[in-house]
Design an enzyme around this catalytic site. Sequence first.
Site, PDB file in Angstrom:
ATOM      1  N   ASP A 245      45.036  31.357  49.568  1.00  8.05           N
ATOM      2  CA  ASP A 245      45.609  32.337  48.650  1.00  8.05           C
ATOM      3  C   ASP A 245      44.736  32.361  47.398  1.00  8.05           C
ATOM      4  O   ASP A 245      44.700  31.381  46.647  1.00  8.05           O
ATOM      5  CB  ASP A 245      47.042  31.911  48.318  1.00  8.05           C
ATOM      6  N   HIS A 246      44.077  33.477  47.170  1.00  5.82           N
ATOM      7  CA  HIS A 246      43.124  33.541  46.075  1.00  5.82           C
ATOM      8  C   HIS A 246      43.802  33.589  44.706  1.00  5.82           C
ATOM      9  O   HIS A 246      43.139  33.489  43.662  1.00  5.82           O
ATOM     10  CB  HIS A 246      42.212  34.758  46.243  1.00  5.82           C
TER      11      HIS A 246
END
Length: 412
Positions: free
Chosen positions: A378-379
């Site tokens: 998850d950036h």
Amino acid sequence: MGRIVQVKLPDIGEGIAEGEIVEWLVEEGAVVKQFSPLVRVLTAKATVEIPSPYTGRVVRLLAKPGDVVRVGDPIIEIEVEEGEAPKAPEAAEKPSATVEPPKAEEAAAPPPQAAPAILVRAPPRVRRLARQLGVDLARVRGTGPRGAITEDDVRRAAAMLATAPKPEAPPPVAEEAEERIPVRGIKRSMAQSMSLSKSKIPHAYIAEEVDFTELSKLREALKRDAEEKGVRLTYLPFVFKAVAKAIRKYPLVNSEFDEEKMEIVVKKAVNIGFAVDTPHGLVVPVVKNVEKKGLFAIAREIADLTAKAREMRLSLEEVSGATFTITNVGSIGSVIGFPVIYPPNVAILGVHRLVERPVYVDGELKPRKIGFVSLSFDHRALEGAYATRFLMEVKRLLENPALLFAEDYEFR
């Protein structure tokens, strides 16, 4: 006559909003006791048994197997009495299994008589001709002496057969162009979860090539000890150990992203969920507190949870609380791929197929066991550099497996 109450599908927890009726464990008319199981319900994560909150008699089942009911929907009606529970009706206590004797008129009825045989008068040459022309002599009226069938009778019958209209062939059954498969239970949950994940989480992907040669040697060396302890030692427990140790250096990987408060919630325990392919869909049981467990304990727990998943015996507790996820698709055959993040985790590790291939080591070409590991993250929670350092640490531990046991408690 007691009071009739409706039992509703209770709140099972873990945010589960609905369940599919798998099997009723009671039938209408039966007496149930408080806390005895009523029904098996397939939820988004596991199959659970719903107990009866009352002692009483089952009046009506309000849903059938295959129905999807929401939390709070009534599923069964039970007649209850204040104080002493009612006795079960005899029919429910002693289900009839006897076979009734035949009725008198049926016993006295004469046995059916066989139909009288039709006498066919025809000499051998006529019978032979009838067989050649496909004529049934029983349907031919003879014009010879005493009704005997002649050759002319057979030829006339054959001619009539040739000119008679043939019965129409039944219309061909149209083959259906498609099949619709209801998406229920675990597959429904997976579809919803994956859609949510891909629509809300900004996925980023990295992969790294890992030399598993030393780990393969260590695994072979430990196999006999593992078997003596009743443990089947695959590569996966080693990967669990590597991930747990790498998370100590990079704890943000073991977290959730709180979108409402815009906070990263770092988890202290390393609870690793792992994907299990079952006939009912993808199930993700969880090994809790991996950071505190030894290699064989992890291997045993993985095997036990896998067996339970395939037999649909997992409890809700055993599929809850994952802080990180691993999918070992390499056991099936994938060389490389990027799995979808399993919410609320912020990362998932993919382990892919090992292949033996020649690799230059210190200037010499040698056979090595090579495989890829991939990380989807998850950036919002993890930056690319941080995620890459984590994956490189996992690679370092897997390529130098002695480092996995560099703490005293591992040898207890």
